[in-house]
Design a protein around this motif. Structure first.
Motif, mmCIF file in Angstrom:
data_model
loop_
_atom_site.group_PDB
_atom_site.id
_atom_site.type_symbol
_atom_site.label_atom_id
_atom_site.label_comp_id
_atom_site.label_asym_id
_atom_site.label_seq_id
_atom_site.Cartn_x
_atom_site.Cartn_y
_atom_site.Cartn_z
ATOM 1 N N LEU A 342 35.319 -5.772 28.871
ATOM 2 C CA LEU A 342 34.149 -5.751 28.209
ATOM 3 C C LEU A 342 33.314 -7.099 27.348
ATOM 4 O O LEU A 342 32.394 -7.284 27.105
ATOM 5 C CB LEU A 342 34.072 -4.501 27.107
ATOM 6 N N GLU A 343 34.657 -7.543 26.745
ATOM 7 C CA GLU A 343 34.160 -9.068 26.118
ATOM 8 C C GLU A 343 33.556 -9.952 27.478
ATOM 9 O O GLU A 343 32.606 -10.470 26.835
ATOM 10 C CB GLU A 343 35.356 -9.689 25.610
ATOM 11 N N LEU A 344 34.211 -10.187 28.248
ATOM 12 C CA LEU A 344 33.499 -10.855 29.335
ATOM 13 C C LEU A 344 32.113 -10.527 29.772
ATOM 14 O O LEU A 344 31.410 -11.441 30.012
ATOM 15 C CB LEU A 344 34.468 -11.026 30.677
ATOM 16 N N LEU A 345 31.827 -9.281 29.806
ATOM 17 C CA LEU A 345 30.643 -8.826 30.272
ATOM 18 C C LEU A 345 29.458 -8.734 29.183
ATOM 19 O O LEU A 345 28.538 -9.533 29.458
ATOM 20 C CB LEU A 345 30.701 -7.108 30.546
ATOM 21 N N TRP A 365 30.570 1.489 21.032
ATOM 22 C CA TRP A 365 29.160 0.892 20.905
ATOM 23 C C TRP A 365 28.552 0.893 22.530
ATOM 24 O O TRP A 365 27.553 1.366 22.860
ATOM 25 C CB TRP A 365 29.174 -0.372 20.273
ATOM 26 N N ALA A 366 29.393 0.291 23.352
ATOM 27 C CA ALA A 366 29.096 0.115 24.648
ATOM 28 C C ALA A 366 29.124 1.346 25.569
ATOM 29 O O ALA A 366 28.372 1.532 26.423
ATOM 30 C CB ALA A 366 29.823 -0.971 25.174
ATOM 31 N N MET A 367 30.086 2.133 25.248
ATOM 32 C CA MET A 367 30.225 3.434 26.203
ATOM 33 C C MET A 367 29.036 4.145 26.854
ATOM 34 O O MET A 367 28.863 4.188 28.072
ATOM 35 C CB MET A 367 31.339 4.298 25.696
ATOM 36 N N VAL A 380 24.218 -7.093 28.591
ATOM 37 C CA VAL A 380 25.083 -8.022 29.177
ATOM 38 C C VAL A 380 24.910 -9.374 28.383
ATOM 39 O O VAL A 380 23.765 -9.669 27.963
ATOM 40 C CB VAL A 380 24.587 -8.329 30.859
ATOM 41 N N ASP A 381 25.746 -10.079 28.280
ATOM 42 C CA ASP A 381 25.894 -11.331 27.398
ATOM 43 C C ASP A 381 24.484 -12.161 28.029
ATOM 44 O O ASP A 381 24.581 -12.542 29.236
ATOM 45 C CB ASP A 381 27.202 -12.076 27.750
ATOM 46 N N ALA A 397 31.233 -2.614 35.590
ATOM 47 C CA ALA A 397 30.988 -1.957 34.410
ATOM 48 C C ALA A 397 31.871 -0.485 34.477
ATOM 49 O O ALA A 397 32.482 -0.061 33.491
ATOM 50 C CB ALA A 397 29.531 -1.573 34.153
ATOM 51 N N ALA A 398 31.792 0.089 35.849
ATOM 52 C CA ALA A 398 32.582 1.143 36.161
ATOM 53 C C ALA A 398 34.097 1.058 35.855
ATOM 54 O O ALA A 398 34.690 1.878 35.425
ATOM 55 C CB ALA A 398 32.309 1.513 37.360
ATOM 56 N N VAL A 399 34.580 -0.278 36.249
ATOM 57 C CA VAL A 399 36.028 -0.452 36.295
ATOM 58 C C VAL A 399 36.538 -0.491 34.569
ATOM 59 O O VAL A 399 37.228 0.043 34.242
ATOM 60 C CB VAL A 399 36.437 -1.864 36.744
ATOM 61 N N ALA A 400 35.487 -1.189 33.745
ATOM 62 C CA ALA A 400 35.868 -1.085 32.374
ATOM 63 C C ALA A 400 35.740 0.165 31.719
ATOM 64 O O ALA A 400 36.656 0.415 30.975
ATOM 65 C CB ALA A 400 34.707 -1.985 31.689
#
Length: 450
Positions: A342-345, A365-367, A380-381, A397-400
């Motif tokens: 998630l940090e990378l995304l 926050w992201a879910m 996304v960043d 995103a699905a993997v995360a």
């Protein structure tokens, strides 16, 4: 040579020195010594079964002197033979132990070659190796102190829980990273010993290489290969704000981390749980190859030993079941991996402060937005926004989302994560994605071919 001298004295010594009548009349009690124990039974048996010898009989003094001499010679010869045989057996055992010890030393020497330390150590002479622990070299403390310019503040690369990491220059301008731990507490000493023990046995392209260690009083030094691009945390959240990390590089880093974790979970026996996976413990070399570091909290076979493991980790990366119930498995590492993904995304920190006493988790926050295809591209960043194929973005995103599931059984194995990411990484970066095509605009990402 001492054994030969003993044998010579026994062979040339006087036979009458054994005082046989005393031995027969009053047998010695059993002795545990391997040299003496065979003597008493032989002497006793000779006294019982030798013809013409009757203990306590008056005819004993009237026996023919020639017979007495013959019996004495037989008994003395038997005793001497037993002593020589015992000493010979002792010498053979000592010889075998010496050979085993030599073979063990040769094995330790051969194991050092496997870590390719010999070529590295040969490049500098200031670090003298005084002994070995496992396959990692014990280095001279004063030489490392000089290499860091007395641990000068300007050479600090990072700061950890128990000390700092310094850049050090060895002979021939070879640079390494030296972690200085202040081991005033038992926890610090335990982490130091765990790090040395594990990294002396582990060798993988995506796990940091430990080159040596040093001890001086309460201070402990760990010497690693230098990673020029620092930590993933610094790259993402430092001054550059992730500008050096393109979408493809981020996917490559995610793949490298997964490969390192897979090695720990699937290929180490017993399996290793890192227990402190986070962006600051992921280091990047000059080509942005990612390597896992900081194994001080790592445990082996955590499922069986979970009741004896002290709760440790970093806020924002700790899996809920471990934080609340102390349940530690390889799925705890998978959760932390999901946070790093998630940090990378998103380019956000795992925990962000909202107010003086309020914090917000990146997962919380992201879910809701990760599963909404209309909202996902907007969070996304900014550095990588609109630079990737949306299908690939949705897949990552699905993997995360799966990795940070509250229930451990819903999380995938790290091997499954690895296989999901390989098709998203360009071939030249270690994946299977074909992205180059004549005439394609710069930054264009093309779908992978089946």
């Amino acid at each position: 040579m001492k054994l030969l001298h003993v044998l010579a004295l026994l062979l040339h010594g006087p036979i009458w020195g054994f005082h046989l009548p005393k031995v027969v009349a009053r047998p010695d009690p059993p002795v545990s010594s391997p040299i003496v124990s065979p003597i008493s039974p032989n002497l006793a048996s000779m006294a019982i079964f030798s013809p013409g010898t009757q203990v306590g009989s008056e005819d004993h003094h009237q026996m023919d002197p020639n017979k007495k001499l013959l019996i004495a010679l037989i008994v003395a010869s038997t005793a001497l033979g037993s002593i020589i045989l015992s000493l010979l057996c002792l010498w053979i055992c000592h010889r075998k132990n010496s050979l085993k010890s030599n073979k063990k030393n040769e094995y330790s020497s051969d194991s050092l070659k496997g870590l390719s330390l010999a070529p590295f150590m040969g490049k500098y002479n200031s670090l003298r190796m005084s002994c070995r622990k496992g396959a990692v070299s014990l280095m001279d403390y004063k030489s490392l102190e000089t290499a860091t310019v007395n641990f000068q503040e300007s050479n600090i690369l990072g700061v950890g829980g128990f000390g700092c990491v310094y850049k050090a220059r060895l002979d021939d301008n070879i640079f390494v990273a030296v972690k200085r731990l202040n081991c005033g507490s038992q926890d610090a000493i335990t982490e130091f010993e765990t790090e040395v023990d594990l990294l002396s046995k582990i060798q993988h392209p995506n796990i940091i290489s430990l080159l040596g260690y040093s001890i001086d009083g309460d201070a402990r030094l760990l010497v690693y290969e230098l990673m020029p691009n620092g930590s993933l945390e610094t790259q993402l959240h430092g001054p550059s704000r992730g500008s050096a990390l393109t979408w493809h590089l981020r996917m490559k880093i995610a793949l490298d981390i997964a490969r390192g974790l897979e090695y720990l979970h699937e290929h180490c026996n017993p399996p290793v749980i890192h227990r402190d996976l986070k962006s600051s413990n992921i280091l990047l070399d000059s080509d942005f190859n990612a390597k896992l570091s900081d194994f001080g909290l790592a445990v082996t076979d955590g499922t069986q030993n979970k009741n004896n493991i002290k709760l440790s980790g970093t806020l924002g990366y700790v899996a809920p079941e471990y934080l609340l119930d102390g349940k530690l498995t390889d799925k705890s590492d998978v959760y932390a991996y999901g946070v790093v993904l998630l940090e990378l995304l998103l380019g956000r920190k795992p925990v962000e402060k909202l107010a003086q006493a309020q914090c917000r988790s990146i997962v919380t926050w992201a879910m809701p937005q990760l599963t909404d295809r209309s909202k996902l591209p907007k969070i996304v960043d900014k550095t990588i926004r609109n630079t990737m194929d949306l299908k690939h973005l949705y897949q990552v995103a699905a993997v995360a989302v799966l990795c940070v599931q509250p229930e451990p059984s819903y999380r995938p194995l790290i091997t499954d994560v690895l296989h999901s990411l390989i098709p998203l990484v360009p071939v030249e970066l270690g994946g299977t994605l074909r992205v180059t095509q004549p005439g394609a605009p710069v930054g264009t990402v093309l779908p992978s071919t089946p």
